[in-house]
Write an enzyme that holds these catalytic residues in place. Structure first.
Site, PDB file in Angstrom:
ATOM      1  N   ARG A 187       2.070  78.577  61.311  1.00 48.56           N
ATOM      2  CA  ARG A 187       3.217  77.754  61.771  1.00 48.56           C
ATOM      3  C   ARG A 187       4.020  78.481  62.860  1.00 48.56           C
ATOM      4  NH1 ARG A 187       0.313  75.456  59.366  1.00 48.56           N
ATOM      5  NH2 ARG A 187       0.517  74.401  57.373  1.00 48.56           N
ATOM      6  N   SER A 242       8.104  70.508  54.776  1.00 43.81           N
ATOM      7  CA  SER A 242       8.505  71.818  54.243  1.00 43.81           C
ATOM      8  C   SER A 242       9.580  72.435  55.127  1.00 43.81           C
ATOM      9  CB  SER A 242       7.300  72.763  54.204  1.00 43.81           C
ATOM     10  OG  SER A 242       6.365  72.272  53.277  1.00 43.81           O
ATOM     11  N   GLU A 297      10.696  76.868  58.642  1.00 42.08           N
ATOM     12  CA  GLU A 297       9.639  76.236  59.436  1.00 42.08           C
ATOM     13  C   GLU A 297      10.294  75.222  60.376  1.00 42.08           C
ATOM     14  OE1 GLU A 297       6.207  74.870  57.250  1.00 42.08           O
ATOM     15  OE2 GLU A 297       5.934  73.170  58.606  1.00 42.08           O
TER      16      GLU A 297
HETATM   17  C1  LIG Z   1       6.895  64.042  55.256  1.00 45.07           C
HETATM   18  C2  LIG Z   1       6.500  65.174  56.155  1.00 45.07           C
HETATM   19  C3  LIG Z   1       5.353  65.889  55.892  1.00 45.07           C
HETATM   20  C4  LIG Z   1       4.985  66.961  56.724  1.00 45.07           C
HETATM   21  N1  LIG Z   1       3.841  67.638  56.434  1.00 45.07           N
HETATM   22  C5  LIG Z   1       3.448  68.650  57.265  1.00 45.07           C
HETATM   23  C6  LIG Z   1       2.235  69.351  56.990  1.00 45.07           C
HETATM   24  O1  LIG Z   1       1.487  69.063  56.061  1.00 45.07           O
HETATM   25  N2  LIG Z   1       1.896  70.375  57.814  1.00 45.07           N
HETATM   26  C7  LIG Z   1       2.668  70.723  58.873  1.00 45.07           C
HETATM   27  O2  LIG Z   1       2.302  71.655  59.600  1.00 45.07           O
HETATM   28  N3  LIG Z   1       3.821  70.074  59.143  1.00 45.07           N
HETATM   29  C8  LIG Z   1       4.225  69.045  58.370  1.00 45.07           C
HETATM   30  N4  LIG Z   1       5.390  68.386  58.639  1.00 45.07           N
HETATM   31  C9  LIG Z   1       6.244  68.847  59.751  1.00 45.07           C
HETATM   32  C10 LIG Z   1       5.971  68.171  61.108  1.00 45.07           C
HETATM   33  O3  LIG Z   1       5.387  66.894  60.942  1.00 45.07           O
HETATM   34  C11 LIG Z   1       5.087  69.042  61.991  1.00 45.07           C
HETATM   35  O4  LIG Z   1       5.692  70.274  62.284  1.00 45.07           O
HETATM   36  C12 LIG Z   1       4.739  68.340  63.322  1.00 45.07           C
HETATM   37  O5  LIG Z   1       3.765  69.094  63.999  1.00 45.07           O
HETATM   38  C13 LIG Z   1       5.949  68.172  64.242  1.00 45.07           C
HETATM   39  O6  LIG Z   1       5.563  67.315  65.309  1.00 45.07           O
HETATM   40  P1  LIG Z   1       6.644  66.460  66.107  1.00 45.07           P
HETATM   41  O7  LIG Z   1       5.919  65.729  67.184  1.00 45.07           O
HETATM   42  O8  LIG Z   1       7.437  65.624  65.168  1.00 45.07           O
HETATM   43  O9  LIG Z   1       7.519  67.611  66.736  1.00 45.07           O
HETATM   44  P2  LIG Z   1       9.106  67.759  66.749  1.00 45.07           P
HETATM   45  O10 LIG Z   1       9.597  67.842  65.344  1.00 45.07           O
HETATM   46  O11 LIG Z   1       9.704  66.713  67.610  1.00 45.07           O
HETATM   47  O12 LIG Z   1       9.250  69.188  67.439  1.00 45.07           O
HETATM   48  C14 LIG Z   1       8.834  70.354  66.758  1.00 45.07           C
HETATM   49  C15 LIG Z   1       8.737  71.506  67.772  1.00 45.07           C
HETATM   50  O13 LIG Z   1       7.712  71.197  68.706  1.00 45.07           O
HETATM   51  C16 LIG Z   1       8.214  71.300  70.030  1.00 45.07           C
HETATM   52  N5  LIG Z   1       7.498  70.328  70.857  1.00 45.07           N
HETATM   53  C17 LIG Z   1       7.304  69.007  70.626  1.00 45.07           C
HETATM   54  N6  LIG Z   1       6.564  68.468  71.610  1.00 45.07           N
HETATM   55  C18 LIG Z   1       6.289  69.469  72.480  1.00 45.07           C
HETATM   56  C19 LIG Z   1       5.544  69.558  73.706  1.00 45.07           C
HETATM   57  N7  LIG Z   1       4.931  68.488  74.229  1.00 45.07           N
HETATM   58  N8  LIG Z   1       5.452  70.744  74.314  1.00 45.07           N
HETATM   59  C20 LIG Z   1       6.053  71.841  73.797  1.00 45.07           C
HETATM   60  N9  LIG Z   1       6.776  71.837  72.640  1.00 45.07           N
HETATM   61  C21 LIG Z   1       6.886  70.662  72.001  1.00 45.07           C
HETATM   62  C22 LIG Z   1       9.700  70.983  69.908  1.00 45.07           C
HETATM   63  O14 LIG Z   1      10.413  71.535  70.994  1.00 45.07           O
HETATM   64  C23 LIG Z   1      10.024  71.681  68.586  1.00 45.07           C
HETATM   65  O15 LIG Z   1      10.228  73.061  68.794  1.00 45.07           O
HETATM   66  C24 LIG Z   1       5.787  67.314  57.838  1.00 45.07           C
HETATM   67  C25 LIG Z   1       6.949  66.568  58.111  1.00 45.07           C
HETATM   68  C26 LIG Z   1       7.292  65.509  57.303  1.00 45.07           C
HETATM   69  C27 LIG Z   1       8.528  64.697  57.635  1.00 45.07           C
END
Ligand SMILES: Cc1cc2nc3c(=O)[nH]c(=O)nc-3n(C[C@H](O)[C@H](O)[C@H](O)COP(=O)(O)OP(=O)(O)OC[C@H]3O[C@@H](n4cnc5c(N)ncnc54)[C@H](O)[C@@H]3O)c2cc1C
Length: 296
Positions: free
Chosen positions: A169, A218, A288
């Protein structure tokens, strides 16, 4: 700050980020921009006055945005740059705005895998690349052949895995100041792959996690050799509440917004959990979740 934006770009000012985060909290983005295309994204970055802070977001599923919001520009990749296509027998090209669940479904359709783990990650590929998102033993960067990035001047770069320090992560770029635009991903041929495997993983998730409630997944990463949820639960914190937020009774590493929480409730709860676990177990939990913005 009063950010000057050229008139050809359609932006929203003071856009509440609670509309763009899965915790449904967060103050306004001073300027909110969702590019219609890569070309528009490049032109927008090029035209932006120096010194204006830029924050990329995906689906906001790993973000705690503070109640005072984010000064400068927030660039949302949700619903844009979402081209997904098969390049060869085992490779796939995906834009940073593609939803992870779509990667899972398409790979199954194409007989590629293992990509089922993407199904339960409610974010974009860009977010998954930034986080090295993973689940059930799968991890985003294990599938990356190359990424395309964009920098502040709007120039794009092709980067390889060696251009990043990849951890659990955690992704540290060796060329900071670039954001993900797309990636070339590699999978194995899995002719027998079918939707049933995804359904099974989603059912396992539903049995152990408060899916459907407002959360960010998480909150803490697991410390080496242990589970954050175990440490939090054994500290007696399940159900512990501050304002409108509480530690989930179903999974102790989830914090739930019951509807009326503010970011400050969630942040205080995070700090309380961290301090309690440290006191009882001597382990300092690392978040995280990415905490952004300024207090109200
Ligand atoms: C119910 C639930 C279950 C989840 N289960 C998991 C799981 O099993 N495993 C897991 O790893 N995570 C999990 N997550 C967390 C989350 O979904 C992940 O971390 C996911 O990868 C975040 O993606 P996002 O597009 O929503 O990014 P955001 O939350 O919008 O951003 C997260 C980070 O990514 C950066 N970012 C976003 N887009 C870009 C880009 N194009 N270029 C550079 N940086 C960027 C942002 O600046 C920020 O620092 C879960 C979340 C929820 C709500």
């Amino acid at each position: 700050m009063n950010v000057a934006v050229a008139p050809q770009f359609s932006v929203r000012r003071a856009e509440p980020l609670s509309r763009h985060t899965s915790w449904h909290v967060g103050g306004p983005a001073e300027v909110f921009f969702s590019p219609a295309s890569r070309a528009e994204l490049a032109a927008f970055l090029r035209a932006l006055p120096a010194g204006v802070p830029v924050q990329f977001i995906g689906l906001g599923s790993n973000l705690l945005v503070r109640d005072g919001g984010i000064p400068g520009v927030v660039i949302s990749m949700h619903g844009t740059l979402d081209e997904l296509r098969r390049l060869s027998d085992t490779t796939v090209q995906a834009g940073a705005g593609v939803a992870c669940a779509r990667i899972a479904r398409s790979c199954i359709k194409w007989g590629l895998g293992p990509a089922e783990f993407f199904a339960g990650i409610p974010g974009t590929l860009g977010g998954a690349l930034a986080m090295n998102a993973g689940a059930f033993g799968g991890e985003t960067w294990r599938h990356v052949l190359a990424v395309e990035t964009i920098d502040r001047s709007g120039a794009t770069h092709e980067r390889g895995v060696a251009d990043y320090r990849i951890g659990y992560r955690e992704v540290v770029p060796l060329h900071p100041g670039e954001w993900f635009v797309s990636a070339r991903l590699s999978f194995e041929q899995r002719p027998g792959a079918h939707e049933g495997e995804v359904k099974l993983l989603l059912a396992r998730r539903k049995a152990s996690q408060p899916i459907g409630e407002w959360s960010c997944g998480s909150v803490f990463v697991n410390p080496p050799g242990d589970h954050a949820a175990r440490l939090i639960e054994s500290a007696g914190l399940k159900g512990y509440r501050i304002g409108g937020a509480s530690v989930s009774a179903k999974h102790a590493n989830f914090i739930i917004n019951h509807g009326e929480a503010r970011a400050t409730d969630i942040e205080r709860l995070i700090e309380h959990v961290r301090a309690t676990v440290e006191q009882l177990h001597g382990v300092t939990l690392r978040t995280e979740v990415r905490i952004l913005g300024v207090p109200a």
